[in-house]
Design a protein around this motif. Structure first.
Motif, PDB file in Angstrom:
ATOM      1  N   LYS A   1      13.800  -9.513   8.186  1.00 36.72           N
ATOM      2  CA  LYS A   1      12.627  -9.587   9.071  1.00 36.72           C
ATOM      3  C   LYS A   1      12.739  -8.572  10.210  1.00 36.72           C
ATOM      4  N   LEU A   2      13.946  -8.423  10.752  1.00 34.68           N
ATOM      5  CA  LEU A   2      14.155  -7.446  11.822  1.00 34.68           C
ATOM      6  C   LEU A   2      13.831  -6.035  11.344  1.00 34.68           C
ATOM      7  N   LEU A   3      14.231  -5.709  10.114  1.00 35.34           N
ATOM      8  CA  LEU A   3      14.048  -4.351   9.606  1.00 35.34           C
ATOM      9  C   LEU A   3      12.579  -3.979   9.448  1.00 35.34           C
ATOM     10  N   VAL A   4      11.693  -4.942   9.328  1.00 35.56           N
ATOM     11  CA  VAL A   4      10.264  -4.620   9.201  1.00 35.56           C
ATOM     12  C   VAL A   4       9.507  -4.897  10.504  1.00 35.56           C
ATOM     13  N   SER A   5      10.218  -5.169  11.574  1.00 34.52           N
ATOM     14  CA  SER A   5       9.555  -5.423  12.852  1.00 34.52           C
ATOM     15  C   SER A   5       8.986  -4.119  13.415  1.00 34.52           C
ATOM     16  N   ARG A   6       8.119  -4.257  14.378  1.00 39.28           N
ATOM     17  CA  ARG A   6       7.383  -3.110  14.939  1.00 39.28           C
ATOM     18  C   ARG A   6       8.319  -2.066  15.535  1.00 39.28           C
TER      19      ARG A   6
ATOM     20  N   ARG B   1      18.111   8.024   8.744  1.00 41.20           N
ATOM     21  CA  ARG B   1      17.385   7.702   7.515  1.00 41.20           C
ATOM     22  C   ARG B   1      16.407   6.554   7.737  1.00 41.20           C
ATOM     23  N   LEU B   2      16.830   5.542   8.478  1.00 41.13           N
ATOM     24  CA  LEU B   2      15.937   4.422   8.759  1.00 41.13           C
ATOM     25  C   LEU B   2      14.691   4.908   9.499  1.00 41.13           C
ATOM     26  N   ALA B   3      14.890   5.784  10.479  1.00 40.53           N
ATOM     27  CA  ALA B   3      13.752   6.299  11.244  1.00 40.53           C
ATOM     28  C   ALA B   3      12.816   7.099  10.351  1.00 40.53           C
ATOM     29  N   ARG B   4      13.377   7.877   9.424  1.00 38.22           N
ATOM     30  CA  ARG B   4      12.520   8.686   8.546  1.00 38.22           C
ATOM     31  C   ARG B   4      11.733   7.814   7.578  1.00 38.22           C
TER      32      ARG B   4
ATOM     33  N   GLU C   1       6.544   5.510   5.977  1.00 37.25           N
ATOM     34  CA  GLU C   1       5.655   4.382   5.688  1.00 37.25           C
ATOM     35  C   GLU C   1       4.407   4.427   6.567  1.00 37.25           C
ATOM     36  N   ARG C   2       4.577   4.773   7.821  1.00 47.75           N
ATOM     37  CA  ARG C   2       3.416   4.859   8.723  1.00 47.75           C
ATOM     38  C   ARG C   2       2.464   5.964   8.275  1.00 47.75           C
ATOM     39  N   ARG C   3       3.016   7.128   7.939  1.00 47.25           N
ATOM     40  CA  ARG C   3       2.163   8.253   7.543  1.00 47.25           C
ATOM     41  C   ARG C   3       1.423   7.970   6.243  1.00 47.25           C
ATOM     42  N   GLU C   4       2.081   7.251   5.341  1.00 49.20           N
ATOM     43  CA  GLU C   4       1.478   6.948   4.046  1.00 49.20           C
ATOM     44  C   GLU C   4       0.598   5.704   4.079  1.00 49.20           C
ATOM     45  N   GLY C   5       0.570   5.011   5.223  1.00 53.77           N
ATOM     46  CA  GLY C   5      -0.209   3.787   5.325  1.00 53.77           C
ATOM     47  C   GLY C   5       0.373   2.650   4.509  1.00 53.77           C
ATOM     48  N   ARG C   6       1.678   2.665   4.291  1.00 57.16           N
ATOM     49  CA  ARG C   6       2.335   1.641   3.483  1.00 57.16           C
ATOM     50  C   ARG C   6       2.869   0.533   4.365  1.00 57.16           C
ATOM     51  N   ARG C   7       2.914  -0.663   3.830  1.00 65.04           N
ATOM     52  CA  ARG C   7       3.535  -1.777   4.549  1.00 65.04           C
ATOM     53  C   ARG C   7       5.030  -1.538   4.632  1.00 65.04           C
ATOM     54  N   ALA C   8       5.633  -1.979   5.722  1.00 62.73           N
ATOM     55  CA  ALA C   8       7.077  -1.852   5.880  1.00 62.73           C
ATOM     56  C   ALA C   8       7.786  -2.610   4.755  1.00 62.73           C
ATOM     57  N   ASP C   9       8.757  -1.953   4.149  1.00 61.02           N
ATOM     58  CA  ASP C   9       9.477  -2.477   2.987  1.00 61.02           C
ATOM     59  C   ASP C   9      10.915  -2.777   3.416  1.00 61.02           C
TER      60      ASP C   9
ATOM     61  N   LEU D   1      10.884   3.958  -8.248  1.00 56.09           N
ATOM     62  CA  LEU D   1      12.263   4.234  -7.845  1.00 56.09           C
ATOM     63  C   LEU D   1      12.407   5.667  -7.364  1.00 56.09           C
ATOM     64  N   LEU D   2      11.766   6.612  -8.051  1.00 57.76           N
ATOM     65  CA  LEU D   2      11.841   8.008  -7.614  1.00 57.76           C
ATOM     66  C   LEU D   2      11.181   8.172  -6.246  1.00 57.76           C
ATOM     67  N   ALA D   3      10.062   7.493  -6.021  1.00 57.54           N
ATOM     68  CA  ALA D   3       9.403   7.558  -4.715  1.00 57.54           C
ATOM     69  C   ALA D   3      10.326   7.031  -3.618  1.00 57.54           C
ATOM     70  N   ASP D   4      11.028   5.938  -3.896  1.00 56.06           N
ATOM     71  CA  ASP D   4      11.976   5.388  -2.920  1.00 56.06           C
ATOM     72  C   ASP D   4      13.062   6.401  -2.586  1.00 56.06           C
ATOM     73  N   ALA D   5      13.646   7.004  -3.618  1.00 58.24           N
ATOM     74  CA  ALA D   5      14.754   7.934  -3.407  1.00 58.24           C
ATOM     75  C   ALA D   5      14.312   9.175  -2.637  1.00 58.24           C
ATOM     76  N   LEU D   6      13.136   9.692  -2.954  1.00 56.41           N
ATOM     77  CA  LEU D   6      12.648  10.873  -2.245  1.00 56.41           C
ATOM     78  C   LEU D   6      12.259  10.544  -0.814  1.00 56.41           C
TER      79      LEU D   6
END
Length: 414
Positions: free
Chosen positions: A211-216, A243-246, A251-259, A325-330
């Protein structure tokens, strides 16, 4: 404070019906905790908890008489889950702590909303509202909510010793609801009481970490955890904050929910061995562990690849491992020197992710090999494996004939 949202919450039909049944005739029932906090902030409210002066027996009896389903989900702590029109509500009788044990507490039922509020963790979680939308704040939660500040109620050291999970909750709630520096008194206390983390179940720690990892403010808060030496207690290693910051920025730039699992992979997984360690440390599910291990394996594979990853390489990897999986790795390796990604690679991957182009599917099956006269047995599997390797090397041609796919891989003994 968005009191209109709170009033709207209290007008939800199922909640109105339940409050009408439980409130009155000498008993009082209020909406408490996170539902009040989130409504005042104008945030979504998915779960609504109630506190009541009525005993669990009275709660169950009134609910059943009204035609609601009553489930004694936490009856030893005074909690009954009432289901109204398919919506569950946790209804808990007011309590007072008799004795606390660092994770568990011996309680007795009470009738004092103020005393119940003072036994909660943070001021912003101790607000309550009656069914006519009157707010009650016994510990300064409204001021802290307006200031975007997370503070323990009363003495932070005492609150933490009542339940050491509050160490993690302090960071998680600060990540989601606070702005600016963390409360200094609270931070001092959680660092001082860190030894108490050892008594917590790994499952509860996992839930709070994810939960912490997907917090604001996840990146800021994880940085504080790292700077204070607490992060290593949860991941048994040095976290990669960059890496966490990137990943968070991606996710923000792509409009994706935090994973949460992807962020955990970015922060703490460099090798499949890291995934195995986290599996034990955090009691990860099999699915989450397998995903972490797969991401680590593919990242290592991409980083050891001497040539740039181009559209053909993307096609091969999607056929072999899947586009997700490839999207995650890239995403994890974005901005790093390796892998080198050609200009045509990401557009090719986006086509697979969007469904514009279907993933390549190997065109042969065992029946195709048998149809060519190859006898059943291990030889069929060997031929298929070699044919698939050749197909991948050729860039996964979609219309390759069976003869072409099999021509160079059949044993010479045939």
């Amino acid at each position: 404070m968005d009191e209109a949202c709170l009033a709207e919450l209290l007008r939800r039909p199922a909640l109105e019906r339940l409050l009408g049944v439980l409130d009155g005739d000498g008993e009082e029932t209020r909406v408490v905790g996170g539902a009040v906090r989130n409504a005042l902030l104008g945030r979504p409210v998915d779960e609504v908890d109630l506190a009541t002066t009525a005993s669990p027996d009275v709660v169950s009896e009134r609910a059943t008489r009204a035609g609601f389903k009553a489930v004694p989900t936490g009856i030893e702590h005074g909690t009954v889950t009432i289901v109204v029109d398919g919506t569950p509500f946790e209804v808990t009788t007011l309590r007072e702590d008799v004795e606390t044990h660092g994770r568990r507490a011996t309680v007795r039922f009470g009738r004092d909303f103020a005393a119940d509020a003072r036994r909660r963790d943070f001021t912003i979680n101790a607000l309550s509202a009656t069914r006519d939308a009157r707010l009650h704040d016994y510990v300064g939660g409204l001021a802290d909510l307006a200031a975007r500040r997370v503070r323990f109620i009363g003495d932070p050291w005492a609150r933490i010793r009542e339940d050491y999970l509050r160490i993690l909750r302090f960071f998680r709630f600060s990540g989601e609801y606070a702005d600016g520096p963390l409360d200094g008194e609270g931070l001092h206390a959680v660092i001082g009481e860190r030894a108490g983390l050892a008594i917590l179940s790994r499952e509860r720690v996992r839930a709070e970490v994810l939960k912490l990892l997907v917090s604001r403010r996840a990146v800021e808060i994880v940085t504080v955890l790292s700077d204070t030496g607490l992060l290593a207690r949860f991941i048994a290693g040095v976290g990669d904050i960059g890496r966490l910051a990137r990943i968070a920025d991606h996710e923000r730039r792509e409009g994706r929910r935090a994973d949460a699992v992807l962020r955990l992979a970015a922060l703490a997984v460099a090798t499949p061995e890291d995934a195995e360690r986290l599996r034990e440390l955090l009691r990860l599910s099999n699915d989450d562990h397998e995903r972490l291990a797969a991401i680590a394996g593919l990242v290592a594979r991409l980083k050891s690849q001497p040539e740039p990853l181009d559209a053909i390489g993307v096609r091969r990897l999607v056929a072999d491992l899947g586009a997700g999986l490839l999207a995650d790795a890239l995403a994890i390796t974005a901005g790093e020197p390796r892998p080198v990604v050609a200009d045509d690679a990401r557009p090719a991957l986006r086509r697979f992710l969007s469904g514009e182009e279907p993933p390549p599917v190997f065109p042969l099956r065992g029946a195709d090999v048998l149809a060519r006269g190859v006898p059943a047995g291990p030889q069929v599997g060997e031929i298929l494996a070699r044919a698939r390797a050749a197909w991948l090397a050729a860039g996964c041609p979609g219309q390759a004939s069976l003869d072409e796919a099999l021509a160079d891989v059949q044993p010479s003994s045939r």
